[in-house]
Scaffold this motif. Structure first.
Motif: not given
Length: 130
Positions: A17, A19, A21-22, A25
Motif C-alpha cells: 500500500n 500510503n 503515513d497511515d 502500514w
C-alpha cells in the motif's frame, strides 16, 4: 469484514500500500519483520487470516483473480520466508530470530499457504471449517 476492506488490509500487511503515513502500514505483518523487534506479531497474523477468510469466496470462485489479493498473499508468504526462514535471510544471517520464533513463523506461513492452496482448488480444508 467486507471484501474491499480485506483487500486493503492485505496491502498494508504485505507493504504494497503506497500510503506509508497511515498507521495501518506500520502495523502490517511484513513490517513486523523489518526491522525485527525480537517477537512475532500474532495479532497481525490473525488479521491476515481474517482477511483471507473475507476474500475466500473470491479465491475459490473467481474466473480472474484480483491482482491485489494475489500480490499481497504471495508477498507475505515469499518475503517472510526469504527474510526470516532462509539461512541467508537477514533475520537468520544476523542472528535476530530465535529457533522457536522461526518454527512458529514457518508454521504460520505453512498454514497460510495451505489455506490458499485449498481455496484455489475451489474448496476448503476441513480442519478450518467450523
Amino acid at each position: 469484514m467486507d471484501y474491499a476492506s480485506a483487500v486493503e488490509r492485505l496491502t498494508y500487511h504485505c507493504g504494497s500500500n503506497p500510503n506509508i503515513d497511515d498507521p495501518r502500514w506500520a502495523g502490517g505483518f511484513l513490517q513486523s519483520l523489518r526491522p525485527y523487534r525480537g517477537h512475532l506479531d500474532a495479532v497481525a497474523m490473525d488479521d491476515v487470516l481474517n482477511c483471507v477468510d473475507a476474500v475466500a469466496e473470491h479465491i475459490k470462485t473467481a474466473d480472474v483473480l484480483d491482482r491485489a489479493v494475489v500480490n499481497s498473499l504471495w508477498g507475505i508468504n515469499h518475503w517472510a520466508r526469504s527474510w526470516a526462514l532462509h539461512p541467508d535471510g537477514m533475520l537468520r544471517r544476523n542472528g535476530l530470530i530465535s529457533d522457536a520464533d522461526r518454527q512458529t513463523l514457518s508454521d504460520w506461513l505453512d498454514d497460510l499457504a495451505e489455506r490458499i492452496a485449498f481455496m484455489l482448488d475451489g474448496g476448503t480444508d476441513p480442519k478450518y471449517d467450523a
